[in-house]
Structure formats: C-alpha cells, structure tokens
Scaffold this active site. Structure first.
Site, PDB file in Angstrom:
ATOM      1  N   CYS A 178       0.944  -1.449  -0.188  1.00  0.00           N
ATOM      2  CA  CYS A 178      -0.026  -0.037  -0.403  1.00  0.00           C
ATOM      3  C   CYS A 178       0.511   1.568  -0.298  1.00  0.00           C
ATOM      4  O   CYS A 178       0.117   1.992  -0.512  1.00  0.00           O
ATOM      5  CB  CYS A 178      -1.118   0.798   1.209  1.00  0.00           C
ATOM      6  SG  CYS A 178      -0.226  -0.544   2.827  1.00  0.00           S
ATOM      7  N   GLU A 203       4.707   1.109  -9.532  1.00  0.00           N
ATOM      8  CA  GLU A 203       4.365  -0.240  -7.830  1.00  0.00           C
ATOM      9  C   GLU A 203       5.094  -1.217  -7.719  1.00  0.00           C
ATOM     10  O   GLU A 203       6.457  -0.769  -6.499  1.00  0.00           O
ATOM     11  CB  GLU A 203       3.440  -0.084  -7.613  1.00  0.00           C
ATOM     12  CG  GLU A 203       2.367   0.926  -7.109  1.00  0.00           C
ATOM     13  CD  GLU A 203       1.626   0.683  -8.320  1.00  0.00           C
ATOM     14  OE1 GLU A 203       1.183   2.474  -8.743  1.00  0.00           O
ATOM     15  OE2 GLU A 203       1.832   0.205  -9.904  1.00  0.00           O
ATOM     16  N   ASP A 291      -4.892   3.134  10.669  1.00  0.00           N
ATOM     17  CA  ASP A 291      -4.990   1.956  11.220  1.00  0.00           C
ATOM     18  C   ASP A 291      -6.558   0.886  10.109  1.00  0.00           C
ATOM     19  O   ASP A 291      -7.387   1.520  10.141  1.00  0.00           O
ATOM     20  CB  ASP A 291      -5.598   1.678  12.589  1.00  0.00           C
ATOM     21  CG  ASP A 291      -5.062  -0.047  13.626  1.00  0.00           C
ATOM     22  OD1 ASP A 291      -5.433  -0.422  12.810  1.00  0.00           O
ATOM     23  OD2 ASP A 291      -5.391   0.610  14.934  1.00  0.00           O
ATOM     24  N   HIS A 317      -1.469   0.888   7.363  1.00  0.00           N
ATOM     25  CA  HIS A 317      -2.093   1.190   5.724  1.00  0.00           C
ATOM     26  C   HIS A 317      -1.812   1.973   5.815  1.00  0.00           C
ATOM     27  O   HIS A 317      -2.222   3.329   5.851  1.00  0.00           O
ATOM     28  CB  HIS A 317      -2.988   0.131   6.172  1.00  0.00           C
ATOM     29  CG  HIS A 317      -3.645   0.379   5.020  1.00  0.00           C
ATOM     30  ND1 HIS A 317      -4.286  -0.681   3.397  1.00  0.00           N
ATOM     31  CD2 HIS A 317      -5.561   0.804   3.686  1.00  0.00           C
ATOM     32  CE1 HIS A 317      -4.394   0.049   2.236  1.00  0.00           C
ATOM     33  NE2 HIS A 317      -5.084   0.328   2.970  1.00  0.00           N
ATOM     34  N   ASN A 337      -8.394   4.499  -1.411  1.00  0.00           N
ATOM     35  CA  ASN A 337      -7.374   3.188  -0.859  1.00  0.00           C
ATOM     36  C   ASN A 337      -7.400   2.785  -2.491  1.00  0.00           C
ATOM     37  O   ASN A 337      -7.568   2.695  -3.240  1.00  0.00           O
ATOM     38  CB  ASN A 337      -8.645   2.382  -0.659  1.00  0.00           C
ATOM     39  CG  ASN A 337      -8.249   1.134   0.535  1.00  0.00           C
ATOM     40  OD1 ASN A 337      -6.464   1.667   0.616  1.00  0.00           O
ATOM     41  ND2 ASN A 337      -8.830   0.417   1.381  1.00  0.00           N
TER      42      ASN A 337
END
Length: 371
Positions: A178, A203, A291, A317, A337
């Site tokens: 993440c 990524e 969290d 996260h 997200n």
C-alpha cells in the site's frame, strides 16, 4: 453452540463498540455446522471470488449447503465475519451512525482473531520518522495558516475527484505494498498538475528496488519518495509490471524512466494538525497512514467512519487523502484506497475529522511531493 456464541459475543462489546480484535474463539466443527448462511456464502462467492456456473452438482435449485461443505474452511470464516458485520451494523444503526459495513472480497480471508494479514504492513509506520523541521512548517509561509485560522469558510471543502488529475482506483492484491501505491498515485497527480503525461507508474519497482522498505511486508511513503529522488523517477507500469509479490530488483534494459517522474522534494504534514492537513491536500493528494486492522475499515461500505479514537493502535496501511467535506455532524476526510473498486464507495471512503491523531489515527502521518 448458538447460546455460547451469544454469551461470548456479548463479552466482546465494550461501551457498545465492536473491538479492534475480538479475542473470543468459536471452534466450529464441520460435522456439527448447519451451514445456515450457505445461500449468502454462495452469493458472496459469485460476486467476489468467481462466477459459478450452476450446472451438474449445483443444478437449479442450487444445493447451497453442498457448495458450502465443499469449501468448508472458506465458509466458516465467512460465517464468522458475516455475524460480526451484522452485529456491528445493528450497533451502528442504534447509535444513528451513518457508517455501514458490508461484505467484500475479504469476508473469507480476514480473521480478526489472527494477528497476521498478508495485505497489511508487518513493518508498520511510525511518527518518529517525521522530520522535526515539519513542526516549524508554518513559519515558512505563515499567511495561509493565519488565513485558515481566521477564515475557516475558505477551507470548507475540496476534492481532487472534481478534477481530471487523480488516477483511477488501483488494486494492490494480497501484498502489503500500500505504501508504494499511495506514493505512486500521489506522484501521478503531481505530474499531471505540471503538465506531464502519465498513465500508471510502477509500484513493482518500488516493491523490488526500494531497499529502505520491505516490499510486500510494508514500507513508508517518504522513503519511497527518497528512492524516486535518488533514482531519477520511476518506470511505467507497462515496462515493470505489478505482480503483488516481492522479487529481485530487475530494472528494464534500454527503457527510460517516465518523463517528469523525477521529483526532487517532499514535505510532511504536521502531525495531528487538521489545518495543515487541509492546506497540504489543497496542493496535492497526500499519502497518509491509517489503522486498517479493524472491522470498520476492512468492511467499510458507505457513510462516514466515525468511531472512537481509542479503537486504533497501529499505523498499518497507507492510503491517499484526496480531499475533505462536511455534513450535519461535522467535517470528514475523503480517502482513496488501493483495494479495488468493489471496496467501499467505488474504492473510496470517508473518515470523520476528529482532534489530535484522528479517527483510525489518520492524522498522525502524511507526506506529499512538492518539487
């Protein structure tokens, strides 16, 4: 069994809130399970796992119990999470909380009685890594801070979704990467604002090659930015594809980094400062930490995550802060997200703005590219 569940479940509720980790253990025995939620499990599997062709063994009408028995381990965890969701939604509704939880792809994967989940960071984020200079940030440009204090109406709402600069929602899969996703997505917007053409940065390059971080076991966004600065940018995802696993660093031969991806500076958000967080996201989407190891975030479906701050303890996260807005109950952050578009509101969620560290500790750590 059912009475035992009710009794132990009641012990797990503190002040009306489902705890971060329920520590009771229900020992299911396959031979004793009635598979009461087999139909819900079948529908869940169809939507979030893979479509099931109803032929042969599962001819219409579908024998849901047989299907659940064939996938008993998956079903039992699904059943446990379904009951927790139902219990939590009842409590939230009784408190007139707008937050709604729902089933998603994690329903037969995540076990809150187990401390280890493969898509959250084992190596968690710490505020101790934030530069001490950050706390004096307002001295560099005091006017926006002064204006923000005395003219709060100027900072009522903002959303990068209202521009064409924000990247689409991505999916990190079963890998604690993440930190890499939030860093690349922030940088992609940074580049577009500066008129650079960019699709999706790699990524996987960060996961494999950023030695200050830990690949699928976690990392920090500012050290991801350090790698980008030190290595002159990132490759395109098409040239260094994401595979959701940590592998050896193997940079493509005879291929250049994406033009404009070579950022040179970044800034931290002043920890626990709502004002600085607002002013920062006006400049660029901000990589922040939360969290996520709780039922409220993991199974978020709609509404605003507005839960007591003491339910959270660890920053495990990374997500992207893309704006803020308000309703009758107060202000809230808008978060992108990296769990795909079937999570939350098409991949986004809303988190209530609270003082200090904030809901799910979301105001503890933030960083964004500036040059």
């Amino acid at each position: 069994m059912f009475l035992l569940f009710l009794f132990v479940s009641s012990l797990s509720i503190v002040d009306g809130w489902v705890p971060l980790h329920s520590r009771y253990v229900i020992h299911h025995k396959v031979c004793m399970n009635n598979y009461d939620h087999a139909k819900e499990y079948f529908d869940f599997y169809n939507e979030f796992k893979q479509p099931i062709f109803t032929g042969g063994l599962y001819d219409s009408p579908v024998d849901y119990k047989t299907f659940a028995e064939k996938n008993s381990d998956s079903y039992l965890l699904f059943e446990k999470n379904l009951k927790r969701l139902q219990e939590a939604n009842t409590l939230l509704s009784n408190k007139n909380n707008t937050l709604k939880l729902g089933l998603n792809k994690y329903a037969d994967i995540v076990d809150f009685d187990n401390d280890y989940t493969t898509d959250l960071m084992i190596n968690t984020i710490s505020k101790d890594d934030i530069s001490p200079k950050t706390y004096l940030k307002f001295l560099q440009m005091p006017i926006p801070y002064i204006d923000g204090v005395f003219n709060k109406d100027k900072l009522r709402k903002y959303n990068w979704n209202d521009t064409d600069m924000l990247s689409p929602v991505k999916n990190q899969g079963r890998c604690g990467s993440c930190w890499a996703f939030s860093a690349t997505t922030a940088l992609e917007t940074f580049m577009r604002v500066r008129n650079y053409s960019v699709g999706r940065l790699s990524e996987q390059e960060l996961v494999d090659c950023s030695t200050k971080n830990y690949g699928c076991n976690g990392g920090m966004m500012h050290t991801a930015f350090d790698y980008i600065i030190e290595n002159g940018g990132l490759y395109d995802n098409n040239d260094y594809k994401y595979i959701a696993e940590t592998q050896n660093c193997s940079k493509p031969m005879n291929i250049s980094k994406v033009n404009g991806s070579g950022m040179s500076k970044y800034k931290f958000v002043i920890p626990n400062s709502i004002l600085d967080m607002k002013l920062s996201v006006l400049q660029n989407p901000v990589t922040i930490a939360v969290d996520a190891d709780n039922i409220y975030f993991r199974f978020y479906k709609d509404g605003i995550i507005d839960v007591p701050m003491n339910v959270s303890k660890t920053l495990n996260h990374a997500v992207l802060l893309v704006g803020y807005d308000y309703d009758d109950q107060g202000e809230y952050w808008i978060i992108q997200n990296s769990w795909g578009k079937k999570w939350g509101i098409n991949g986004f969620c809303k988190i209530r703005i609270q003082p200090d560290e904030g809901t799910l500790l979301c105001q503890s750590y933030g960083v964004y590219p500036t040059k």
